[in-house]
Design an enzyme around this catalytic site. Structure first.
Site, mmCIF file in Angstrom:
data_model
loop_
_atom_site.group_PDB
_atom_site.id
_atom_site.type_symbol
_atom_site.label_atom_id
_atom_site.label_comp_id
_atom_site.label_asym_id
_atom_site.label_seq_id
_atom_site.Cartn_x
_atom_site.Cartn_y
_atom_site.Cartn_z
ATOM 1 N N GLU A 96 -1.250 -4.858 13.324
ATOM 2 C CA GLU A 96 -2.072 -3.651 13.251
ATOM 3 C C GLU A 96 -1.172 -2.426 13.129
ATOM 4 O O GLU A 96 -0.015 -2.441 13.572
ATOM 5 C CB GLU A 96 -2.964 -3.599 14.512
ATOM 6 N N ASP A 97 -1.706 -1.371 12.549
ATOM 7 C CA ASP A 97 -0.895 -0.163 12.361
ATOM 8 C C ASP A 97 -0.631 0.561 13.682
ATOM 9 O O ASP A 97 0.495 0.942 13.979
ATOM 10 C CB ASP A 97 -1.519 0.789 11.312
ATOM 11 N N ASP A 100 -4.396 2.514 19.784
ATOM 12 C CA ASP A 100 -4.825 3.845 20.233
ATOM 13 C C ASP A 100 -5.729 3.649 21.460
ATOM 14 O O ASP A 100 -5.222 3.377 22.546
ATOM 15 C CB ASP A 100 -5.523 4.513 19.046
ATOM 16 N N PHE A 149 -2.189 12.909 16.023
ATOM 17 C CA PHE A 149 -2.775 12.131 14.936
ATOM 18 C C PHE A 149 -1.741 12.025 13.828
ATOM 19 O O PHE A 149 -1.225 13.028 13.342
ATOM 20 C CB PHE A 149 -4.071 12.771 14.412
ATOM 21 N N ARG A 162 -1.937 7.238 2.953
ATOM 22 C CA ARG A 162 -1.467 5.891 3.304
ATOM 23 C C ARG A 162 -0.159 5.518 2.602
ATOM 24 O O ARG A 162 0.618 4.719 3.101
ATOM 25 C CB ARG A 162 -2.518 4.835 2.909
HETATM 26 P P1 IMP Z 1 -8.333 2.055 18.504
HETATM 27 O O1 IMP Z 1 -9.460 1.125 18.284
HETATM 28 O O2 IMP Z 1 -8.772 3.355 19.103
HETATM 29 O O3 IMP Z 1 -7.135 1.465 19.213
HETATM 30 O O4 IMP Z 1 -7.885 2.566 17.093
HETATM 31 C C1 IMP Z 1 -7.179 1.820 16.210
HETATM 32 C C2 IMP Z 1 -7.482 2.310 14.820
HETATM 33 O O5 IMP Z 1 -7.717 3.714 14.788
HETATM 34 C C3 IMP Z 1 -6.287 2.061 13.942
HETATM 35 O O6 IMP Z 1 -6.461 0.885 13.239
HETATM 36 C C4 IMP Z 1 -6.269 3.248 13.029
HETATM 37 O O7 IMP Z 1 -6.967 2.950 11.847
HETATM 38 C C5 IMP Z 1 -7.022 4.344 13.740
HETATM 39 N N1 IMP Z 1 -6.117 5.354 14.325
HETATM 40 C C6 IMP Z 1 -5.840 5.576 15.626
HETATM 41 N N2 IMP Z 1 -4.959 6.574 15.782
HETATM 42 C C7 IMP Z 1 -4.659 6.991 14.542
HETATM 43 C C8 IMP Z 1 -3.762 8.012 14.041
HETATM 44 O O8 IMP Z 1 -3.050 8.738 14.750
HETATM 45 N N3 IMP Z 1 -3.735 8.130 12.685
HETATM 46 C C9 IMP Z 1 -4.474 7.359 11.838
HETATM 47 N N4 IMP Z 1 -5.303 6.411 12.271
HETATM 48 C C10 IMP Z 1 -5.394 6.235 13.609
HETATM 49 MG MG MG Z 2 -7.794 4.075 9.852
#
Ligand code: IMP
Ligand code: MG
Length: 173
Positions: A96-97, A100, A149, A162
């Protein structure tokens, strides 16, 4: 919105860290073939560099997950399973990227765990621990960052940025 002129994480720094992550992953999985489950779209750039740094056998599967609208996490995660076959009995790494709130990876890990893989690990490029809502820890994380962000190297803001080779902070103009 504009992006920081100076990257938060430069392309050569990412490259060096990915070599280390590939070493960590191959040490963790030994000689077993590994399935990378790649989360579309954000993880494609990271996964393609990471897969090419791995010494052993790697196969690729994909899932799609969406939780963000703009820079806000909606709290609801939509998962689309695009996998050709279940990962039952396999060594699996969810790629995963960014970790968060933890909602996305937690939902996908549950989805994969239900298929009874022999091993299941989580590898993320970026970790924002201060944002966690669901308790989640990555087995392998490239960089821990503050609550900013970020875009580039796969990460988007409304589908843009991207393709940038480095990770930049998105600044409110
Ligand atoms: P989570 O479910 O809140 O952990 O979010 C994960 C997803 O939110 C990632 O796969 C990203 O696509 C997006 N995301 C969270 N933080 C960022 C950020 O700083 N920049 C871009 N995408 C983010
Ligand atoms: Mg995203």
């Amino acid at each position: 919105m504009r992006i920081s002129d100076t990257p938060l994480i430069a392309a050569d720094v990412i490259r060096a860290r990915i070599s280390e992550l590939a070493r960590e992953l191959s040490a963790a999985h030994g000689k077993s073939p590994v399935v990378f489950v790649v989360v579309l779209k954000g993880a494609i750039v990271f996964a393609s560099d990471l897969a090419r740094a791995m010494p052993g056998s790697i196969t690729l599967e994909f899932v799609r997950a969406r939780s963000y609208v703009g820079t806000e996490s909606t709290g609801h995660v939509d998962i689309t399973d695009l996998m050709d076959e279940p990962v039952t009995g396999k060594h699996v790494v969810l790629v995963e990227d960014i970790l968060d709130t933890g909602r996305t990876t937690s939902a996908i890990m549950d989805h994969l765990r239900a298929q009874k893989p022999a091993r299941l690990g989580l590898c993320v490029l970026l970790d924002k621990p201060s944002r966690r809502v669901v308790p989640m820890t990555a087995d392998h994380a490239g960089f821990t960052i503050e609550d900013r962000f970020v875009v580039g190297y796969g990460l988007d803001y409304e589908e843009e940025y991207r393709h940038l080779p480095a990770v930049h902070v998105l600044e409110q103009a």
